[in-house]
Design an enzyme around this catalytic site. Structure first.
Site, mmCIF file in Angstrom:
data_model
loop_
_atom_site.group_PDB
_atom_site.id
_atom_site.type_symbol
_atom_site.label_atom_id
_atom_site.label_comp_id
_atom_site.label_asym_id
_atom_site.label_seq_id
_atom_site.Cartn_x
_atom_site.Cartn_y
_atom_site.Cartn_z
ATOM 1 N N GLU A 97 -8.185 -4.822 5.426
ATOM 2 C CA GLU A 97 -8.010 -4.502 4.008
ATOM 3 C C GLU A 97 -6.876 -5.305 3.382
ATOM 4 O OE1 GLU A 97 -8.432 -0.319 5.276
ATOM 5 O OE2 GLU A 97 -9.352 -0.004 3.327
ATOM 6 N N GLY B 94 -11.371 1.925 13.014
ATOM 7 C CA GLY B 94 -10.882 2.160 14.379
ATOM 8 C C GLY B 94 -11.959 2.642 15.342
ATOM 9 N N ASP C 288 -8.597 12.257 17.536
ATOM 10 C CA ASP C 288 -8.644 10.874 18.025
ATOM 11 C C ASP C 288 -9.769 10.717 19.049
ATOM 12 O OD1 ASP C 288 -8.084 8.459 19.565
ATOM 13 O OD2 ASP C 288 -6.198 8.420 18.457
ATOM 14 N N ARG D 262 -11.511 15.946 8.347
ATOM 15 C CA ARG D 262 -12.260 16.369 7.151
ATOM 16 C C ARG D 262 -13.668 16.796 7.540
ATOM 17 N NH1 ARG D 262 -10.784 11.138 4.247
ATOM 18 N NH2 ARG D 262 -8.694 11.527 3.435
ATOM 19 N N GLU E 147 -15.046 -0.053 15.460
ATOM 20 C CA GLU E 147 -14.716 -1.282 16.190
ATOM 21 C C GLU E 147 -14.503 -1.035 17.682
ATOM 22 O OE1 GLU E 147 -11.344 -3.132 14.155
ATOM 23 O OE2 GLU E 147 -12.303 -2.697 12.242
ATOM 24 N N ARG F 142 -2.733 -2.033 -3.257
ATOM 25 C CA ARG F 142 -3.898 -1.182 -3.035
ATOM 26 C C ARG F 142 -3.764 0.025 -3.956
ATOM 27 N NH1 ARG F 142 -6.073 1.569 2.556
ATOM 28 N NH2 ARG F 142 -7.937 2.397 1.583
ATOM 29 N N LEU G 68 -15.860 3.539 10.100
ATOM 30 C CA LEU G 68 -15.574 4.758 10.856
ATOM 31 C C LEU G 68 -14.137 4.720 11.370
ATOM 32 C CD1 LEU G 68 -18.912 4.841 12.935
ATOM 33 C CD2 LEU G 68 -18.484 5.726 10.623
ATOM 34 N N GLY G 69 -13.259 5.327 10.611
ATOM 35 C CA GLY G 69 -11.854 5.454 11.040
ATOM 36 C C GLY G 69 -11.513 6.922 10.982
ATOM 37 N N ASN G 70 -10.241 7.209 10.896
ATOM 38 C CA ASN G 70 -9.825 8.593 10.757
ATOM 39 C C ASN G 70 -10.472 9.193 9.504
ATOM 40 O OD1 ASN G 70 -8.457 10.691 11.822
ATOM 41 N ND2 ASN G 70 -6.557 10.183 10.750
ATOM 42 N N GLY G 71 -10.435 8.422 8.422
ATOM 43 C CA GLY G 71 -11.293 8.690 7.269
ATOM 44 C C GLY G 71 -12.538 7.841 7.491
ATOM 45 N N ASN H 86 0.864 -1.184 0.000
ATOM 46 C CA ASN H 86 0.000 0.000 0.000
ATOM 47 C C ASN H 86 0.902 1.236 0.000
ATOM 48 O OD1 ASN H 86 -1.833 2.020 0.485
ATOM 49 N ND2 ASN H 86 -2.613 1.182 2.416
ATOM 50 N N HIS I 142 -12.684 3.576 0.173
ATOM 51 C CA HIS I 142 -12.723 2.496 1.169
ATOM 52 C C HIS I 142 -13.435 1.257 0.607
ATOM 53 C CE1 HIS I 142 -12.731 5.656 4.652
ATOM 54 N NE2 HIS I 142 -11.494 5.211 4.470
HETATM 55 P P1 ADP Z 1 -7.454 5.132 9.288
HETATM 56 O O1 ADP Z 1 -7.211 3.745 8.748
HETATM 57 O O2 ADP Z 1 -8.497 5.902 8.547
HETATM 58 O O3 ADP Z 1 -6.227 5.926 9.566
HETATM 59 P P2 ADP Z 1 -8.408 3.707 11.635
HETATM 60 O O4 ADP Z 1 -9.508 2.884 11.059
HETATM 61 O O5 ADP Z 1 -7.163 3.022 12.030
HETATM 62 O O6 ADP Z 1 -8.104 4.961 10.719
HETATM 63 O O7 ADP Z 1 -9.010 4.482 12.910
HETATM 64 C C1 ADP Z 1 -8.217 5.326 13.671
HETATM 65 C C2 ADP Z 1 -9.108 6.063 14.645
HETATM 66 O O8 ADP Z 1 -9.848 5.111 15.423
HETATM 67 C C3 ADP Z 1 -8.343 6.865 15.675
HETATM 68 O O9 ADP Z 1 -8.064 8.152 15.204
HETATM 69 C C4 ADP Z 1 -9.329 6.928 16.824
HETATM 70 O O10 ADP Z 1 -10.196 8.025 16.618
HETATM 71 C C5 ADP Z 1 -10.123 5.653 16.706
HETATM 72 N N1 ADP Z 1 -9.756 4.645 17.740
HETATM 73 C C6 ADP Z 1 -8.779 3.733 17.697
HETATM 74 N N2 ADP Z 1 -8.744 3.003 18.824
HETATM 75 C C7 ADP Z 1 -9.736 3.465 19.612
HETATM 76 C C8 ADP Z 1 -10.227 3.141 20.912
HETATM 77 N N3 ADP Z 1 -9.687 2.165 21.637
HETATM 78 N N4 ADP Z 1 -11.283 3.842 21.388
HETATM 79 C C9 ADP Z 1 -11.852 4.834 20.661
HETATM 80 N N5 ADP Z 1 -11.427 5.188 19.419
HETATM 81 C C10 ADP Z 1 -10.396 4.524 18.910
#
Ligand code: ADP
Length: 398
Positions: A384, A331, A283, A240, A334, A90, A208-211, A7, A179
């Protein structure tokens, strides 16, 4: 089969070597600061992380370092590179021409190149990684797995923007969605996990991650998704903005004396929950801690984020005229029970009931809805790299 999953970003490269028979990761890591100086972080399964600083003027040197690490007599996991049977890449953007993963040939390279316009930060880097692997491992099959491909089944009513047609016909301006590898993987896993009928199912995946993005998947096919021409559209994200009135751009540009480029940088990098929380953090761990300490901005950021997710779920229930299951992944999806709880609190009208105890679970596959809930809700962790590995094997064996 040993598959190297790659990636590439503009100055970084993440990799995993996966045994497709066991689906176990033999080694993983990343190269950082490519084109600046260079740093490899390498970790064999069950072993320590190893950091090596070495010049990486281009992605070719970075991949060479990865390959050397994989066959290193002390910490390597392969005797020779002959054991790598395929490489899965990717790739961000495949435009409208690419509707599925592809074995990379001249035509695929050409399409990725053509789409650099649509994915200016990622597609050129993806191509550099592909060319480096072709050079360093000649004769091995390379497969491109596109972030946009899964969403190509959307109907025009979902992907067209209501702007002059010329922008679509001449410049390919439309919703593409991103995604896709995750939405495809998680929707398939959800159907299997919950025992749904693949040909008669309505699933919403909230990645639901950073993106962050959300998709409506009917009978295994994407019918709508929240990201657009670029990943800026849709949900509120870490930094964003997601959806907003486009007139905001001109209004703020005029007030601040910015150009559009600067404004887009702000909407991508300085907005989202980061901005709503008063620049506290993007975060959710920090936001939840701050909210629990009484920080109202952090509370607003979490509320606004969850509200937007719930509104999208409502609109996708309408898009599919029903819903069987909602899958939370990424992130935040989950791990952040607070977000899942807030989102589901808007969806009682669907007959959704959540098991509060189950919602304490983090990062593991589980069913969150109660037995009598009318819609099933689950945490389905995304993977992924594994998705790319599976697609690569399927195409190479075809
Ligand atoms: P990306 O792949 O888009 O960079 P991820 O899917 O890895 O993002 O998600 C990262 C985000 O998940 C972090 O910025 C945070 O907001 C959230 N996160 C990760 N671990 C935890 C946790 N234990 N509790 C709450 N939020 C979390």
């Amino acid at each position: 089969m040993n598959v190297l999953v790659v990636n590439c970003g503009s100055s970084s490269l993440k990799f995993q070597l996966i045994n497709s028979d066991t689906e176990e990761v033999a080694a993983k890591g990343l190269c950082e600061r490519i084109g600046i100086d260079g740093r490899l972080v390498y970790q064999p399964a069950g072993g320590e992380k190893e950091v090596t600083e070495a010049p990486m003027p281009t992605h070719t040197e970075a991949i060479q370092m990865v390959l050397d690490a994989l066959v290193n007599p002390q910490t390597g996991v392969l005797k020779s590179l002959d054991e790598v049977e395929a490489i899965g890449h990717r790739v961000l953007h495949g435009g409208s021409k690419i509707t599925e993963s592809r074995v990379i040939d001249d035509e695929v390279v050409e399409v990725i190149d053509e789409c650099c316009d649509l994915g200016p930060l990622h597609n050129p880097a993806n191509l550099m990684g592909i060319r480096a692997c072709m050079k360093l491992m000649p004769g091995k099959p390379n497969v491109a797995v596109f972030d946009t491909a899964f969403h190509q089944t959307m109907p025009p009513k979902a992907y067209r923007y209501a702007i002059p047609t010329k922008y679509y016909t001449e410049y390919a301006v439309r919703k593409y969605g991103f995604h896709g590898t995750s939405h495809s993987f998680v929707s398939k896993e959800t159907i299997k996990y919950l025992g749904l009928d693949p040909d008669n199912s309505k699933v919403i995946v909230a990645h639901l991650g950073n993106g962050a993005s959300i998709s409506a998947v009917q009978n295994g096919k994407c019918v709508d998704t929240s990201m657009g021409l670029t990943p800026l559209e849709g949900l509120i994200m870490g930094t964003r903005s997601g959806d907003l009135d486009p007139a905001v751009l001109e209004f703020v540009c005029k007030k601040e004396g910015f150009d559009v480029k600067e404004m887009l940088r702000i909407l991508n990098k300085e907005s989202g929950v980061f901005a709503l929380s008063g620049n506290l953090s993007s975060d959710f761990r920090d936001l939840e801690d701050a909210m629990n300490d009484g920080n109202e901005d952090a509370a607003l950021a979490i509320d606004a984020f969850s509200y937007r997710v719930a509104k999208y779920i409502g609109s996708y229930v309408a898009a599919m005229n029903g819903i069987d299951a909602i899958a939370f992944t990424g992130g935040i999806g989950e791990n952040a029970g607070i977000v899942r709880k807030k989102v589901l609190s808007y969806l009682g009208y669907l007959g959704i009931a959540m098991d509060e105890e189950k919602n304490k679970i983090r990062g593991e596959r589980c069913i969150l809805s109660t037995e009598d809930s009318k819609v099933k809700v689950a945490i389905v962790p995304t993977n992924e790299e594994l998705a790319i590995c599976r697609e690569t094997v399927e195409l190479v064996n075809r």
